[in-house]
Design an enzyme around this catalytic site. Structure first.
Site, short mmCIF file in Angstrom:
data_model
loop_
_atom_site.label_atom_id
_atom_site.label_comp_id
_atom_site.label_asym_id
_atom_site.label_seq_id
_atom_site.Cartn_x
_atom_site.Cartn_y
_atom_site.Cartn_z
N PHE A 104 -65.20 -23.19 -22.85
CA PHE A 104 -64.15 -22.19 -22.96
C PHE A 104 -62.83 -22.92 -23.09
O PHE A 104 -62.66 -24.04 -22.64
CB PHE A 104 -64.14 -21.28 -21.72
CG PHE A 104 -65.16 -20.19 -21.81
CD1 PHE A 104 -64.78 -18.90 -22.05
CD2 PHE A 104 -66.51 -20.48 -21.68
CE1 PHE A 104 -65.71 -17.88 -22.17
CE2 PHE A 104 -67.45 -19.49 -21.80
CZ PHE A 104 -67.06 -18.19 -22.04
N TYR A 127 -76.45 -33.68 -12.65
CA TYR A 127 -75.63 -32.52 -13.00
C TYR A 127 -76.51 -31.30 -13.25
O TYR A 127 -76.25 -30.20 -12.73
CB TYR A 127 -74.77 -32.82 -14.24
CG TYR A 127 -73.92 -31.65 -14.65
CD1 TYR A 127 -72.76 -31.35 -13.97
CD2 TYR A 127 -74.30 -30.85 -15.73
CE1 TYR A 127 -71.97 -30.26 -14.34
CE2 TYR A 127 -73.52 -29.76 -16.11
CZ TYR A 127 -72.37 -29.47 -15.41
OH TYR A 127 -71.60 -28.40 -15.76
N SER A 138 -74.23 -23.40 -15.31
CA SER A 138 -74.10 -23.95 -16.64
C SER A 138 -75.44 -23.82 -17.34
O SER A 138 -76.48 -23.79 -16.68
CB SER A 138 -73.72 -25.44 -16.55
OG SER A 138 -73.87 -26.08 -17.81
N THR A 143 -59.94 -23.93 -21.89
CA THR A 143 -59.34 -24.08 -20.57
C THR A 143 -58.30 -25.20 -20.60
O THR A 143 -58.23 -25.96 -21.57
CB THR A 143 -60.42 -24.43 -19.53
OG1 THR A 143 -61.00 -25.69 -19.90
CG2 THR A 143 -61.49 -23.35 -19.46
N LYS A 171 -76.66 -27.66 -11.12
CA LYS A 171 -76.51 -26.33 -11.73
C LYS A 171 -77.80 -25.52 -11.56
O LYS A 171 -77.75 -24.30 -11.39
CB LYS A 171 -76.11 -26.44 -13.20
CG LYS A 171 -74.78 -27.15 -13.40
CD LYS A 171 -73.68 -26.51 -12.56
CE LYS A 171 -72.41 -27.30 -12.61
NZ LYS A 171 -71.36 -26.74 -11.75
#
Length: 153
Positions: A93, A33, A20, A95, A37
């Site tokens: 995106f 987080y 990310s 999704t 990543k």
């Protein structure tokens, strides 16, 4: 994957990780987080070097805000004798997870992307995976897929 029959150049496969942009631009309250990543980003080159003698490449895609759903695994795009593994969560995106949000929220998120100012289409993510698979010189790299999105603190 290491047991795959190599092609003429010795290629046996490709690992595509999903990180990310938070690996580079963590937001307030998301230290854990961002660190997770960042770990994916940081391991890309060393693992590519570790797997190079086996003919296996490793790349990472870093989409904008990671709010998507896990990817699948399997062979892709007519690349003979290659196995692609990819996991993680495609970011900003369109999704199933984002589809559950109100349209107003989805529109707002898309407008945060400088250009094109919209949510990414999963086919665009898949197209990048295909391009990475087809280009054997791309190895050990992290590719941002974010429409020039830069996250605010």
């Amino acid at each position: 994957m290491s047991q795959n029959k190599p092609d003429a150049d010795g290629h046996r496969g490709l690992v595509v990780n999903t990180a990310s942009v938070a690996a580079f631009e963590g937001q307030v309250g998301q230290a854990a987080y961002s660190a997770s990543k960042g770990g994916i980003v940081s391991m890309t080159l060393p693992i590519a070097r570790d797997l190079a003698p086996l003919g296996i490449r490793v790349v990472t895609i870093a989409p904008g805000r990671a709010t998507g759903t896990p990817g699948g695994e399997g062979e892709e795009g007519g690349v003979p004798q290659f196995t692609l593994w990819f996991w993680g969560s495609p970011g900003l995106f369109s999704t199933p997870l984002l589809a559950g949000l109100p349209e107003k929220v989805r529109n707002f998120l898309g407008q945060q992307v400088p250009f094109p100012s919209r949510l990414g289409d999963p086919a665009e993510y898949a197209h990048l995976v295909q391009a990475l698979a087809e280009n054997p010189m791309i190895n050990g790299e992290v590719v941002r897929l974010d429409g020039a999105l830069r996250m605010q603190p």
